[in-house]
Design a protein around this motif. Sequence first.
Motif, PDB file in Angstrom:
ATOM      1  N   PRO A 216       0.834  -1.203   0.000  1.00 50.92           N
ATOM      2  CA  PRO A 216       0.000   0.000   0.000  1.00 50.92           C
ATOM      3  C   PRO A 216       0.865   1.248   0.000  1.00 50.92           C
ATOM      4  N   LYS A 217       0.576   2.147  -0.913  1.00 50.47           N
ATOM      5  CA  LYS A 217       1.368   3.364  -1.035  1.00 50.47           C
ATOM      6  C   LYS A 217       0.451   4.568  -0.898  1.00 50.47           C
ATOM      7  N   VAL A 218       0.802   5.464   0.012  1.00 51.25           N
ATOM      8  CA  VAL A 218       0.028   6.689   0.190  1.00 51.25           C
ATOM      9  C   VAL A 218       0.325   7.617  -0.981  1.00 51.25           C
TER      10      VAL A 218
ATOM     11  N   ILE B 299      -7.474  12.519   5.386  1.00 53.60           N
ATOM     12  CA  ILE B 299      -7.563  11.088   5.117  1.00 53.60           C
ATOM     13  C   ILE B 299      -6.550  10.726   4.035  1.00 53.60           C
ATOM     14  N   ASP B 300      -5.693   9.760   4.341  1.00 51.49           N
ATOM     15  CA  ASP B 300      -4.700   9.316   3.367  1.00 51.49           C
ATOM     16  C   ASP B 300      -5.374   8.602   2.209  1.00 51.49           C
TER      17      ASP B 300
ATOM     18  N   SER C 215       7.017   5.933   0.256  1.00 46.96           N
ATOM     19  CA  SER C 215       5.614   6.310   0.324  1.00 46.96           C
ATOM     20  C   SER C 215       5.536   7.778   0.742  1.00 46.96           C
ATOM     21  N   LEU C 216       4.335   8.233   1.080  1.00 44.84           N
ATOM     22  CA  LEU C 216       4.118   9.591   1.554  1.00 44.84           C
ATOM     23  C   LEU C 216       3.601   9.556   2.984  1.00 44.84           C
TER      24      LEU C 216
ATOM     25  N   ILE D  84       4.753  14.605   2.701  1.00 45.51           N
ATOM     26  CA  ILE D  84       6.200  14.527   2.544  1.00 45.51           C
ATOM     27  C   ILE D  84       6.577  13.086   2.218  1.00 45.51           C
ATOM     28  N   GLU D  85       7.628  12.909   1.418  1.00 46.05           N
ATOM     29  CA  GLU D  85       8.055  11.575   1.033  1.00 46.05           C
ATOM     30  C   GLU D  85       8.859  10.937   2.157  1.00 46.05           C
ATOM     31  N   ILE D  86       8.570   9.676   2.435  1.00 48.07           N
ATOM     32  CA  ILE D  86       9.329   8.925   3.433  1.00 48.07           C
ATOM     33  C   ILE D  86       9.847   7.645   2.784  1.00 48.07           C
TER      34      ILE D  86
END
Length: 728
Positions: A535-537, A544-545, A597-598, A607-609
């Motif tokens: 799962p990718k945000v 809500i993501d 992901s975000l 923000i990207e993580i």
Amino acid sequence: MGAGKDRGAITDGSGRFQLYQMSMGTKIKISYLGYESQIVVVNSPEEMIQVRLTPISTSLSEVTVTAFESDRKLMDIPAAIGYLGSRDLERFAIVSPHQAFSTLPGVKVHTTTIGRYQVKIRGGSMGTIGHGDNYKSYWNGIPITTSNGFNPLAYFDMGNVGNVSVIRGPSGSIYGAGINGVMLFESKEPTEGETSLQTDGLYGSYHTYRYNLEFASATDKGDIRLQYSQVHTDGYRQEAASDNEFISVSGNIRASEKGKVTFLAQYVDRFYGIPGNLNAGQVLENRKQPGNSPDFDNGLTTLSLMVGAAHDYRWNERWQNITSFSYLASEGTFLIGTPFFSLADETLVTSFSMRTATSYNFKTLGNRNGRWVIGGELTRGINQVNDFTDGFNSPIYSSRRSTDRVFLGFSQVEVDLPLDFTLMAGASFNNYFLGFREYLADDIPAFSKYVNDISPRLAITKKMGENIVLHGNISKGFTPPPRGAIDNTGRNINADLQSTTGLNQEIGIRGNLFDSRFHFDLITYRLNERNVILPKVMGNMGGIDLIRNENAGAINRLGIELTSAYDFRHLTGRNFSQAKLWTSYTYMHHVFDTYHSLQTAENEESIEISYSGKVIPGIHPHTLVKGADLAMRNGFYINATYSNYTGIYLNNENTDKDTAYAVLDFRSGIRRPLGSRFKGEIYAGINNALDERYTAVHNLNAFLGSYFDPAPGRNYYGGFSLKYFLLP
């Protein structure tokens, strides 16, 4: 042989023997390789004695497995295989497979209640929406995994299992999809010449009980086994009750010396509750409380019918064909309710499978053995799901239908080489089709998807004398994108998903030492998974993501698996038929190679993580299981198992962690003949004797830290078995 005497006799092919000049009260010792010895008393010089020997756990050199369409000794198979016989399964309460299966290295079965299982072989899947456990199942050689990857482990009463072999790691060259492995089940079979009636009963803590009634008969023309069993528990936690009812028939028909038909039919009516997960505070407050609302009848109900058959025909010493099929029809409901939302759906599933494999035995240079196998497997299924807005009394808001079709074509060559080498090489072509249609929601498009995969495997063994075997293999495995990951329950459809693939490399050594008293099996592996569906945000809307399943990551898996056992009967005198210490050890270092992901910041910006380099959550780095098995010739036995698990990470960030735990289990009883017509057993056991507080199943990456589904504390059970021999 007469006990204490030098005279003896050997049975003929039917088990008959004669001893002369026997007086009343003479003791005769009956023994056979792989069975418990038994002493009988002669009450009359002309008495006909009937003796039924009981199988015992055998060494690696004696166990034969059917893995890779090759009836070879387990010792000689170039793969990581764990084996459980009927006595291994009966070391625990036989209401659930999770304890016995979890004694194998690299295998852990998680359970919240009877009938609700998650199987993890070498860490399993990531538990993402729509993912199965990424392994395949066969029963008596009959494929039983459905087309959408579902494995009906809970559809079988464990008292019907004679043995199970677990192949760990990709085996796609001959079994198709399943990165993590394959389970090969074999039914219990009655002994030729016997007709019997058996009843079993078990009762334990939390109002857990199992009742079983079975009839079995076998002749030289075939055998049949009819079974009815019922398994129930109120559950350790509230809302964790389970009811299971099984009716099954299985057997073999030996139509001729060349052919045999194996058949299986089973009806299952089951229900299990879903208590829901808790956060750490709730666990401290009351570990038995439900996480889901008790105002709902939370859980799953299923009615299912499964039938299957296999035809094994040997034309001559060179050619053989095995063709099998299975059909599964299942309907059920699923309901979860909380104070904030409820999920309710009705499901109707049908699945049909057919498999055929033709083998040719030949001779190579030096009159060495060779075997060529070619075949195919087809599985097709239909899954119809209706979703309700708020419980089953509310309107249906989604009605969707998916059609899955999996075709597997395979070929394999196995050749004995000079210098005690054996080579096994194979490959398969795999075609996966998914068709999806939504009937109520106009904004959800219908779609279809084709995925093709090729899975090669190369393996080699080298005998180091009679008792040591080195082996290694390189194989590619894959798992096609599951329907649930593509449509995500009808929302955020991503039809571009591709198969998750993995390249597996293994090296191992197994053998017997000290006059076959010490057995060991050591495996090291490296599996590199690519295109892992995670799962990718993708963004955030109103706090809500927005989550979408993507081929977003890569995972590197490293591991060591070890089993060892020492038979010390030679140190115990003549009173013991079994005296064994054994150990199973697993090391797993599984990490994200890449996964981005975000994340939503406090200012609601995305923000990207990166999780790259993070440890996969839910993986125990070290697992150590130790056991002791003692059995006396008078029928008394005791089994002890100590399982130790190190702590795990609970989320991808590796910021939350659960602690290590250890569980101690005992079972003791006595089993013995009761005259010439009866055989009985009584037993009692303790689970979690140290009253350890731990979690049975974790909900990884859980919202608001609701990770925990607490396991039972110290609990007890006892039972009996009584078998009556109608014939002979």
